[in-house]
Write an enzyme that holds these catalytic residues in place. Structure first.
Site, mmCIF file in Angstrom:
data_model
loop_
_atom_site.group_PDB
_atom_site.id
_atom_site.type_symbol
_atom_site.label_atom_id
_atom_site.label_comp_id
_atom_site.label_asym_id
_atom_site.label_seq_id
_atom_site.Cartn_x
_atom_site.Cartn_y
_atom_site.Cartn_z
ATOM 1 N N ASN A 14 -6.912 -34.429 26.013
ATOM 2 C CA ASN A 14 -8.028 -35.386 26.034
ATOM 3 C C ASN A 14 -9.272 -34.652 25.532
ATOM 4 O OD1 ASN A 14 -10.063 -37.180 26.613
ATOM 5 N ND2 ASN A 14 -9.820 -37.073 28.845
ATOM 6 N N LYS A 16 -12.122 -35.766 24.978
ATOM 7 C CA LYS A 16 -13.374 -36.338 25.507
ATOM 8 C C LYS A 16 -14.368 -36.511 24.347
ATOM 9 C CE LYS A 16 -12.179 -34.550 30.005
ATOM 10 N NZ LYS A 16 -12.609 -34.063 31.310
ATOM 11 N N HIS A 104 -9.754 -43.218 33.364
ATOM 12 C CA HIS A 104 -10.151 -41.815 33.541
ATOM 13 C C HIS A 104 -11.325 -41.751 34.522
ATOM 14 C CE1 HIS A 104 -11.637 -37.790 32.798
ATOM 15 N NE2 HIS A 104 -10.445 -37.519 32.315
ATOM 16 N N GLU A 106 -13.960 -40.169 34.515
ATOM 17 C CA GLU A 106 -15.297 -40.222 33.891
ATOM 18 C C GLU A 106 -15.674 -41.656 33.521
ATOM 19 O OE1 GLU A 106 -14.477 -37.139 31.045
ATOM 20 O OE2 GLU A 106 -14.376 -35.706 32.704
ATOM 21 N N GLU A 176 -5.404 -36.790 38.435
ATOM 22 C CA GLU A 176 -6.484 -35.862 38.112
ATOM 23 C C GLU A 176 -7.504 -35.852 39.257
ATOM 24 O OE1 GLU A 176 -6.792 -35.250 33.532
ATOM 25 O OE2 GLU A 176 -8.147 -36.831 34.157
ATOM 26 N N GLY A 182 -12.787 -29.928 34.886
ATOM 27 C CA GLY A 182 -13.863 -29.181 34.234
ATOM 28 C C GLY A 182 -14.560 -28.183 35.149
ATOM 29 N N SER A 222 -8.389 -28.648 34.953
ATOM 30 C CA SER A 222 -8.465 -27.198 34.716
ATOM 31 C C SER A 222 -7.101 -26.573 34.402
ATOM 32 C CB SER A 222 -9.131 -26.489 35.899
ATOM 33 O OG SER A 222 -10.457 -26.957 36.056
HETATM 34 P P1 13P Z 1 -10.264 -30.247 32.255
HETATM 35 O O1 13P Z 1 -8.921 -29.792 31.755
HETATM 36 O O2 13P Z 1 -11.394 -29.832 31.352
HETATM 37 O O3 13P Z 1 -10.484 -29.885 33.688
HETATM 38 O O4 13P Z 1 -10.262 -31.859 32.180
HETATM 39 C C1 13P Z 1 -9.221 -32.569 32.741
HETATM 40 C C2 13P Z 1 -9.331 -33.967 32.281
HETATM 41 O O5 13P Z 1 -10.217 -34.698 32.692
HETATM 42 C C3 13P Z 1 -8.348 -34.453 31.309
HETATM 43 O O6 13P Z 1 -8.418 -35.829 31.169
#
Ligand code: 13P
Length: 266
Positions: A14, A16, A104, A106, A176, A182, A222
């Site tokens: 992803n 983003k 997601h 976010e 997640e 992150g 992560s």
């Molecule tokens: P990270 O791997 O940067 O922690 O993000 C995970 C994520 O949100 C994947 O959709």
């Protein structure tokens, strides 16, 4: 530990809101230089770029007959119409997307998406014969308070509401935990397994064992090349949804090659 049923692992990157379309082409090319047929035989490998990159990534993958899969990070809940700024499932299907993320954290956090909206998006994705990757996961407060299994179950029930068993069997669910996204703080394999197993049990309770055996369940948060092997050793984890590390081609390929931590192709 019992042997895993024959679900093909999936690693999805992803991206983003990173990479313009030139950068997207460069990153896809770097993946194409490194990944070999054996990698794709062992694992489904997908990239999920921003909307503006999709056409470039599609053209490169199809033109060079690469075995990478691709998809989008979001979709409108509407079929089409006066929805300024939105992108429909029909448009994404036309771009050859195989996967679309729904729910997601976010999107839930910054765009206030609730389970009913996410469910409508999942249905749009399925209507266009693409595979939804339904994201679920709890915040740090919920994790500390202890109600995370209930919360994830409610997100799962909401996201899958009204779907048939066959639709659920073909889907991907990504667990997640928000506190691991992150942050560099990866869930322990046992923590991730606990929730992924609960997700599978819930699917089994609603749709039966055969359905639950088919659904692929990913962990995200992560994930790096060095923590991936232990995560993948868990029986209910079928792959990873990777954020930050998917922007680094070496790291992403290392994740895809989790069976051989030294990074050689399987
Ligand atoms: P990270 O791997 O940067 O922690 O993000 C995970 C994520 O949100 C994947 O959709």
């Amino acid at each position: 530990m019992t042997a895993k049923p024959a679900r093909k692992p999936l690693v999805a990157g992803n991206w983003k809101m990173h990479n313009n379309h030139f950068e997207a082409i460069a990153l896809t090319q770097k993946l194409a230089f490194t990944l070999v047929d054996r990698d794709f035989v062992a694992t489904d490998i997908a990239v999920l770029p921003p909307f503006t990159d999709l056409r470039s990534v599609q053209t490169l993958i199809e033109g060079d007959r690469l075995r990478l899969l691709w998809g989008a990070q979001d979709v409108s809940e509407h079929e089409d119409g006066a929805y300024t700024g939105d992108i429909s499932a029909r448009m994404l299907a036309k771009l050859g997307c195989q996967f679309v993320l729904a729910g997601h954290s976010e999107r839930r956090q910054y765009h206030h998406e609730d389970d009913a909206l996410i469910n409508a998006k999942v249905k749009r994705i399925l209507d266009r014969a693409m595979t939804p990757i339904l994201c679920v996961g709890e915040s740090l407060e919920v994790r500390r308070a202890g109600g995370y299994l209930e919360l994830v179950q409610a997100q799962l029930d909401g996201g899958l509401d009204g779907l048939t068993a066959a639709q659920v069997a073909g889907m991907v669910v990504a667990y997640e935990p928000v506190w691991a996204i992150g942050t560099g703080e990866v869930a322990t394999p046992e923590d991730a397994q606990e929730v992924c197993q609960a997700v599978r049990k819930r699917i089994s309770a609603v749709h039966g064992d055969a359905t639950a055996t088919g659904t692929r369940i990913l962990y995200g948060g992560s994930v790096k090349a060095d923590n991936m092997p232990a995560i993948m050793a868990e029986p209910d984890i079928d792959g990873a949804l990777v954020g930050g590390a998917s922007l680094d081609p070496g790291e992403f390929v290392g994740i895809c090659r989790y069976r051989n931590p030294r990074g050689a192709s399987p």
